[in-house]
Enzyme design. Structure first.
Site, PDB file in Angstrom:
ATOM      1  N   LYS A   4       0.846  -1.202   0.000  1.00  0.00           N
ATOM      2  CA  LYS A   4       0.000   0.000   0.000  1.00  0.00           C
ATOM      3  C   LYS A   4       0.879   1.249   0.000  1.00  0.00           C
ATOM      4  O   LYS A   4       1.904   1.299   0.693  1.00  0.00           O
ATOM      5  CB  LYS A   4      -0.882  -0.042   1.255  1.00  0.00           C
ATOM      6  CG  LYS A   4      -1.935   1.049   1.356  1.00  0.00           C
ATOM      7  CD  LYS A   4      -2.779   0.851   2.633  1.00  0.00           C
ATOM      8  CE  LYS A   4      -3.892   1.863   2.772  1.00  0.00           C
ATOM      9  NZ  LYS A   4      -4.706   1.647   3.989  1.00  0.00           N
ATOM     10  N   SER A  31      -9.720   1.596   3.166  1.00  0.00           N
ATOM     11  CA  SER A  31      -8.899   2.397   2.291  1.00  0.00           C
ATOM     12  C   SER A  31      -7.872   1.618   1.478  1.00  0.00           C
ATOM     13  O   SER A  31      -7.369   2.123   0.475  1.00  0.00           O
ATOM     14  CB  SER A  31      -8.166   3.450   3.126  1.00  0.00           C
ATOM     15  OG  SER A  31      -7.244   2.828   4.004  1.00  0.00           O
ATOM     16  N   SER A  35      -9.555  -0.950   7.303  1.00  0.00           N
ATOM     17  CA  SER A  35      -8.963  -0.951   5.965  1.00  0.00           C
ATOM     18  C   SER A  35      -8.217  -2.176   5.499  1.00  0.00           C
ATOM     19  O   SER A  35      -7.827  -2.229   4.337  1.00  0.00           O
ATOM     20  CB  SER A  35      -8.056   0.251   5.795  1.00  0.00           C
ATOM     21  OG  SER A  35      -8.846   1.382   5.692  1.00  0.00           O
TER      22      SER A  35
HETATM   23  N1  GLN Z   1     -13.092   3.746   6.718  1.00  0.00           N
HETATM   24  C1  GLN Z   1     -12.405   4.202   7.879  1.00  0.00           C
HETATM   25  C2  GLN Z   1     -12.029   5.648   7.725  1.00  0.00           C
HETATM   26  O1  GLN Z   1     -12.373   6.196   6.757  1.00  0.00           O
HETATM   27  C3  GLN Z   1     -11.202   3.343   8.167  1.00  0.00           C
HETATM   28  C4  GLN Z   1     -10.099   3.551   7.233  1.00  0.00           C
HETATM   29  C5  GLN Z   1      -8.868   2.845   7.649  1.00  0.00           C
HETATM   30  O2  GLN Z   1      -8.916   1.818   8.333  1.00  0.00           O
HETATM   31  N2  GLN Z   1      -7.741   3.371   7.229  1.00  0.00           N
HETATM   32  O3  GLN Z   1     -11.389   6.224   8.555  1.00  0.00           O
END
Ligand code: GLN
Length: 488
Positions: free
Chosen positions: A79, A154, A178
């Site tokens: 990532k 994400s 995520s």
């Molecule tokens: N969807 C969550 C957010 O927008 C988690 C994202 C994540 O785990 N990086 O913060």
């Protein structure tokens, strides 16, 4: 052998036993990316020359009997919020579009030591803020099972890469969902380790008390192998464990006979839980029962506070972490500013996208004098109550089973104008981050439209190996390794 449908464990073995080479494996994956990533958009960058060169080096070491690590020669996607020396780490933000860190993250060092080959870096929601990867400033990533739909987020790029057969393994980060939510929506395994199990050194911070790096894989065993490579102490991250990491494969195959699996009533009674998702997750729990697990009904009453608590704590931490991106210390610098204040504000105005700005504003607000006690401090207290809920549950059960995402992959654009609807995607996953416990998403079937559904299993802090054992037992009981999406 068909390289791109083999598991990481199978590929590592084949390379070691010289049925194939790392070079051939890397070339096969790069070839598939070349032919198909145009319609998926999982990768921001690939490194064909370097990956092939590194693969040849590993092959040479294997020929001499030197490189025998369990991931030697196996391709991995990373990532793009994880630093690799000399490669851009954009966080899918204009703010960092051209910056290449001069050092390796801890996990990148560990991958190198294990002999794994990084083939490219994957798309994400800007600074890992989002649930669909639509907040990327770089490109759209599509779900390999239905390209009209999002891959989750994400870490949507990493999940799509594994599901599309572009890499057998990938790394993501999980602040609230995520690794698990995109894995669930793309039909692969996604694991969030216990907070502190994997060093965050070189992971560009979003919410430091919540962020954890974790693996994507097609099987639980592959995820365990990747955990063996990346976990364990690192003095550069003060929140990282001081204890040597366990061997996550040692007891993986011991089965779940007698294991107590908690089913939290609240997680199955929320409005907005899709009936097909509910049915598949319940079916998975029945399968675990048939494997000898004891099913225990439990209560986690703090569930309804998880989303608001997270969006106070995560945004507070993000507003502080992202303060360094001002065009002077780090990041994009605006041209021809009128004065120094103008330089800061123009650089941030131009560099950050809408969701990141929304969170910086929210986070600054909840930390401001006068509101700190009412919001931030109160959220910290609620966070403790959420953690206490889990501690009491784990006095009765070994593992907790729940859905990952309330729905299957939604259409591109369907929720992007409605931040609250997007935030609710995280309802079942966020508590694990607030409580610092490990949690995994394992494929448990698909909807009538053929869209993947994930089963979430959550475990006690630092009992990651037991959690993987439960996930493995379930996966084996279903008797199928998730397929790679047919890309035509
Ligand atoms: N969807 C969550 C957010 O927008 C988690 C994202 C994540 O785990 N990086 O913060």
């Amino acid at each position: 052998m068909d390289i791109t449908t083999t598991t990481a464990a199978g590929l590592a073995k084949a390379i070691k036993e010289k049925q194939t080479t790392s070079r051939e494996a890397v070339a096969a994956y790069l070839g598939r990316i070349e032919s198909h990533d145009g319609k998926i958009g999982a990768f921001l960058n690939t490194y064909p020359e370097e990956a092939l060169k590194n693969a040849e080096e590993v092959d040479a070491r294997i020929a001499k009997g030197e490189a025998t690590g369990p991931l030697a020669g196996v391709p991995v996607a990373v990532k793009d919020n994880i630093c690799i020396k000399g490669k851009t780490a954009t966080c899918s933000s204009k703010m960092l579009a051209e910056v290449a860190p001069p050092y390796d993250s801890h996990v990148a060092e560990q991958l190198r030591k294990a002999g794994a080959i990084v083939i490219g870096k994957t798309n994400l929601d800007e600074f890992a803020m989002g649930s669909s990867t639509e907040n990327s400033a770089m490109k759209l990533t599509r779900n390999p099972w239905d390209t009209q739909r999002i891959p989750g987020g994400s870490s949507g790029g990493s999940a799509a890469a594994v599901a599309a057969g572009f890499a057998p393994l990938a790394l993501g980060s999980d602040t609230g969902a995520s690794t698990r939510q995109p894995a669930s929506l793309c039909g692969c395994v996604g694991f969030k380790p216990t907070y502190g199990m994997v060093s965050r050194w070189g992971l560009i911070a979003f919410g430091s008390s919540l962020d954890q790096i974790g693996p994507f894989a097609r099987t639980v065993e592959d995820a365990a192998l990747l955990m063996n490579a990346i976990s364990g102490p690192d003095r550069r991250d003060s929140t990282c464990t001081k204890n040597a990491a366990p061997d996550f494969t040692a007891n993986l195959k011991d089965g779940i006979n007698g294991m107590k699996i908690g089913v939290p009533t609240e997680y199955f009674n929320t409005d907005g839980l899709d009936s097909e998702v509910r049915a598949k997750v319940m079916e998975a729990i029945e399968t675990m029962k048939a494997e000898g697990a004891e099913i225990v009904e439990i209560s986690l009453p703090m569930l309804e506070y998880a989303v608001p608590t997270y969006y106070i704590i995560a945004t507070a931490e993000a507003s502080s972490n992202l303060a360094r991106f001002d065009g002077v210390h780090y990041g994009h610098r605006a041209e021809e500013p009128g004065n120094i204040i103008d330089l800061f504000s123009k650089s941030r105005e131009e560099g950050f996208g809408a969701e990141v700005k929304r969170r910086i504003m929210l986070g600054t607000y909840v930390l401001s004098a006068g509101y700190y006690d009412a919001y931030y401090l109160r959220a910290l207290r609620v966070r403790q109550r959420i953690a206490d809920d889990f501690s009491s549950a784990f006095k009765k059960v070994d593992v907790i089973a729940a859905p990952v995402s309330p729905c299957t992959a939604f259409k591109v654009g369907e929720k992007s104008q409605d931040p609250l609807a997007m935030y609710l995607s995280d309802i079942y996953t966020i508590s694990a981050n607030l409580a610092a416990i490990p949690a995994i998403s394992v494929p448990c079937g698909s909807s009538s439209q053929g869209l993947p559904i994930g089963l979430q299993l959550m475990g006690e802090r630092f009992r990651d190996a037991d959690l993987l054992k439960a996930a493995y037992a379930y996966e084996q009981a279903t008797g199928t390794i998730p397929q790679i999406a047919p890309l035509g």
